[in-house]
Write a protein that holds these residues in place. Structure first.
Motif, PDB file in Angstrom:
ATOM      1  N   VAL A 142       0.857  -1.183   0.000  1.00 57.05           N
ATOM      2  CA  VAL A 142       0.000   0.000   0.000  1.00 57.05           C
ATOM      3  C   VAL A 142       0.891   1.229   0.000  1.00 57.05           C
ATOM      4  O   VAL A 142       1.868   1.310   0.753  1.00 57.05           O
ATOM      5  N   GLU A 143       0.559   2.194  -0.814  1.00 51.28           N
ATOM      6  CA  GLU A 143       1.451   3.305  -1.135  1.00 51.28           C
ATOM      7  C   GLU A 143       2.036   4.009   0.083  1.00 51.28           C
ATOM      8  O   GLU A 143       3.227   4.292   0.146  1.00 51.28           O
ATOM      9  N   ASP A 144       1.193   4.267   1.102  1.00 52.35           N
ATOM     10  CA  ASP A 144       1.693   5.078   2.213  1.00 52.35           C
ATOM     11  C   ASP A 144       2.387   4.284   3.310  1.00 52.35           C
ATOM     12  O   ASP A 144       2.995   4.869   4.196  1.00 52.35           O
ATOM     13  N   VAL A 145       2.315   2.944   3.271  1.00 56.30           N
ATOM     14  CA  VAL A 145       2.904   2.158   4.359  1.00 56.30           C
ATOM     15  C   VAL A 145       4.427   2.182   4.299  1.00 56.30           C
ATOM     16  O   VAL A 145       5.104   2.469   5.304  1.00 56.30           O
ATOM     17  N   GLN A 146       5.015   1.919   3.136  1.00 56.21           N
ATOM     18  CA  GLN A 146       6.468   1.958   3.011  1.00 56.21           C
ATOM     19  C   GLN A 146       6.999   3.360   3.279  1.00 56.21           C
ATOM     20  O   GLN A 146       8.038   3.531   3.923  1.00 56.21           O
ATOM     21  N   ASP A 147       6.282   4.372   2.794  1.00 58.30           N
ATOM     22  CA  ASP A 147       6.701   5.757   3.056  1.00 58.30           C
ATOM     23  C   ASP A 147       6.724   6.038   4.548  1.00 58.30           C
ATOM     24  O   ASP A 147       7.635   6.689   5.064  1.00 58.30           O
ATOM     25  N   LEU A 148       5.697   5.531   5.241  1.00 64.03           N
ATOM     26  CA  LEU A 148       5.602   5.750   6.681  1.00 64.03           C
ATOM     27  C   LEU A 148       6.798   5.131   7.400  1.00 64.03           C
ATOM     28  O   LEU A 148       7.420   5.766   8.267  1.00 64.03           O
ATOM     29  N   LEU A 149       7.157   3.904   7.048  1.00 62.59           N
ATOM     30  CA  LEU A 149       8.279   3.231   7.701  1.00 62.59           C
ATOM     31  C   LEU A 149       9.588   3.968   7.458  1.00 62.59           C
ATOM     32  O   LEU A 149      10.418   4.120   8.366  1.00 62.59           O
ATOM     33  N   LYS A 150       9.782   4.446   6.239  1.00 60.79           N
ATOM     34  CA  LYS A 150      11.014   5.175   5.929  1.00 60.79           C
ATOM     35  C   LYS A 150      11.080   6.500   6.691  1.00 60.79           C
ATOM     36  O   LYS A 150      12.122   6.880   7.217  1.00 60.79           O
ATOM     37  N   GLN A 151       9.938   7.204   6.759  1.00 68.84           N
ATOM     38  CA  GLN A 151       9.922   8.498   7.420  1.00 68.84           C
ATOM     39  C   GLN A 151      10.197   8.387   8.915  1.00 68.84           C
ATOM     40  O   GLN A 151      10.744   9.308   9.531  1.00 68.84           O
ATOM     41  N   ALA A 357       8.907  17.767  12.081  1.00 70.30           N
ATOM     42  CA  ALA A 357       8.763  16.400  12.571  1.00 70.30           C
ATOM     43  C   ALA A 357       8.191  15.531  11.471  1.00 70.30           C
ATOM     44  O   ALA A 357       7.632  16.032  10.499  1.00 70.30           O
ATOM     45  N   PRO A 358       8.322  14.210  11.590  1.00 68.25           N
ATOM     46  CA  PRO A 358       7.682  13.309  10.629  1.00 68.25           C
ATOM     47  C   PRO A 358       6.171  13.504  10.628  1.00 68.25           C
ATOM     48  O   PRO A 358       5.627  14.173  11.507  1.00 68.25           O
ATOM     49  N   PRO A 359       5.470  12.946   9.644  1.00 59.16           N
ATOM     50  CA  PRO A 359       4.012  13.097   9.586  1.00 59.16           C
ATOM     51  C   PRO A 359       3.372  12.756  10.925  1.00 59.16           C
ATOM     52  O   PRO A 359       3.812  11.831  11.609  1.00 59.16           O
ATOM     53  N   PRO A 360       2.353  13.469  11.341  1.00 56.95           N
ATOM     54  CA  PRO A 360       1.789  13.317  12.686  1.00 56.95           C
ATOM     55  C   PRO A 360       1.002  12.022  12.860  1.00 56.95           C
ATOM     56  O   PRO A 360       0.517  11.428  11.907  1.00 56.95           O
ATOM     57  N   LEU A 361       0.899  11.624  14.116  1.00 56.87           N
ATOM     58  CA  LEU A 361       0.104  10.468  14.495  1.00 56.87           C
ATOM     59  C   LEU A 361      -0.979  10.917  15.466  1.00 56.87           C
ATOM     60  O   LEU A 361      -0.794  11.873  16.219  1.00 56.87           O
ATOM     61  N   CYS A 362      -2.115  10.212  15.433  1.00 57.61           N
ATOM     62  CA  CYS A 362      -3.148  10.490  16.421  1.00 57.61           C
ATOM     63  C   CYS A 362      -2.689   9.959  17.775  1.00 57.61           C
ATOM     64  O   CYS A 362      -1.723   9.198  17.867  1.00 57.61           O
TER      65      CYS A 362
END
Length: 374
Positions: A142-151, A357-362
Motif C-alpha cells: 500500500v502506497e503510504d505504508v512503506q513511506d511511513l516506515l522510511k519516514q 517532525a515526521p508526519p503526525p500520528l493520532c
C-alpha cells in the motif's frame, strides 16, 4: 388462545405466528425457527435500503465490498445478502448491487486462521459473486505504508530473490517485532488489515464496504478504541455512511447480537455451521503483559451478552448518536491509521512543531507505536 408448552420442550408460543414451537428467545420475544430466521434476515436487509433496485440504474451495476473473515458474522451477512439478491432478481429481473468478496489470508501472522480450503467451500455455496484472496503481507505494498516506515526510520529487509510476497512478509514481521506490547501489536495489525481492505475497495472502485460487525462486536470496538485513545473517532468507527477514508461504510448486522447470529447459522437450510472458521478462544488473563485490550473487551461482552443483552445494544445505540465532526479536504490525518487529526498533534515532549517532525500520528497510534514518536 394457544397455551405455552412446558419449559423442557421449548420456549412457549411464538409471538409472531402464535404456533406452539418457539425455539429461540429474541430479547424476551419467543419465536419459532421460521419467524426467527425471517427476523434476522429482515434486520440485515433493512440496513441495505439504499441499495434496493429502485435506487439503481439499469446497466450501471453498483459494487459493494464484503470483507469475509469466514467468521460467523461475515458469513451470515454473505448469506443474507445473497438471499436478498436472489429476491431482487425474482421480483425485478435485476439486482441493486453486486458483491465483491475479499478474504485477507492472516495465516502468516495468525497460524490458526482460516485456510484457502475453507474459502473454496464458501465459493461453492455462493458461486455467483466475485472472490479475491490476498495475504495480509500485501499491506506493505500500500502506497503510504512503506513511506511511513522510511519516514520514521524503521528498517525493512532488502528485496529477496524469493519474490515480493516473501519480502512483504519479512517487512511486516520486522514492523510487528518492533512493537513492544501485545495490545499494541494487535492494534497495529488491526489497523493494517483495515488499511488493506479500504485500499482494495477503492482500487476496485467499490461504492461502499459492508462490514459483518454485530451489535456485540461494535460494542467491543467502542470500549476498546476508547481505551486505546481513539474515542474521538467513534462516530466514524461504528456508524453507517461516509467515512474519513473516502468510501462509505455500512454495518447491516449492527442490530443483531452475536448469540442471535450464532443461532441463525444453525437454522439456515442447509446450516452455515460447517462453513464457519473456528473462533480463537477467549483470552485467559494471566498477566497484563500477554493480554490485549481487544481480548479483554471480547471477554467482557461475551459475559454481559448472555444475561444483559440490552446493555450491549445500548452501548451501540448511544455511540451511534454521536455527531461526526466535519473534515475538510485539506485537513491532516494520522499517518498510520488514517483518521483525521482534530487537534494539534502532541508527543510526550510537547507540541510537534509544524514542518519539523515526521508526519503526525493520532494519540491512539502514538501510544501503540512509541518508536514512531519524533
Amino acid at each position: 388462545m394457544p397455551t405455552s408448552v412446558p419449559k423442557e420442550t421449548g420456549l412457549g408460543v411464538c409471538k409472531q405466528c402464535q404456533t406452539n414451537d418457539a425455539v429461540e428467545n429474541v430479547r424476551s420475544r419467543p419465536m419459532c425457527r421460521d419467524c426467527f430466521c425471517k427476523y434476522i434476515a429482515t434486520k440485515a436487509v433493512k440496513r441495505m435500503e439504499k441499495f434496493r433496485t429502485r435506487f439503481s440504474t439499469a446497466g450501471q451495476q453498483r459494487s459493494l465490498l464484503l470483507p469475509l473473515s469466514i467468521g460467523v458474522s461475515s458469513l451470515v451477512l454473505l448469506h443474507c445478502l445473497d438471499e436478498q439478491l436472489k429476491r431482487q432478481i425474482e421480483n425485478t429481473g435485476r439486482t441493486g448491487f453486486a458483491l465483491q468478496i475479499l478474504h485477507v489470508d492472516m495465516t502468516a501472522v495468525v497460524p490458526e486462521g482460516p485456510s484457502a480450503t475453507q474459502l473454496d467451500v464458501v465459493k461453492e455455496r455462493y458461486p455467483t459473486h466475485t472472490y479475491t484472496s490476498i495475504p495480509i503481507s500485501s499491506v506493505m505494498e500500500v502506497e503510504d505504508v512503506q513511506d511511513l516506515l522510511k519516514q520514521y526510520g524503521i528498517d525493512t529487509p532488502a528485496p529477496l530473490g524469493d519474490g515480493i510476497e516473501t519480502t512483504n512478509l519479512q517487512c511486516l514481521q520486522t514492523l510487528l517485532q518492533a512493537i513492544p506490547t501485545a495490545t499494541a501489536r494487535a492494534d497495529v495489525l488491526s489497523i493494517l488489515l483495515h488499511k488493506l481492505i479500504v485500499d482494495f475497495a477503492k482500487a476496485d472502485t467499490c461504492e461502499a464496504i459492508v462490514w459483518g460487525d454485530s451489535t456485540t462486536r461494535l460494542a467491543e470496538k467502542t470500549l476498546a478504541e476508547t481505551a486505546k485513545g481513539r474515542g474521538f473517532a467513534l462516530a466514524w468507527l461504528v456508524s453507517d455512511g461516509p467515512s474519513p477514508y473516502g468510501i462509505d461504510f455500512y454495518y447491516p448486522m449492527r442490530d443483531l447480537l452475536k448469540k442471535e447470529i450464532n443461532a441463525y447459522a444453525t437454522y439456515t437450510n442447509p446450516p452455515l455451521t460447517p462453513l464457519i472458521a473456528p473462533e480463537p478462544p477467549l483470552e485467559t488473563v494471566v498477566s497484563a503483559k500477554h493480554s490485549t485490550i481487544d481480548g479483554l473487551m471480547r471477554n467482557y461482552f461475551d459475559a454481559v451478552e448472555k444475561n444483559y443483552p440490552s446493555i450491549v445494544a445500548n452501548v451501540v445505540r448511544t455511540t451511534a448518536k454521536l455527531q461526526a465532526p466535519g473534515v475538510g479536504a485539506g485537513d491532516a490525518s494520522c499517518s498510520l491509521c488514517g483518521l483525521p487529526l482534530l487537534l494539534t498533534p502532541r508527543t510526550e515532549q510537547g507540541l510537534v512543531a509544524e514542518g519539523k517532525a515526521p508526519p503526525p500520528l493520532c494519540y491512539g497510534c502514538l501510544r501503540s507505536v512509541p518508536m514512531f514518536s519524533p
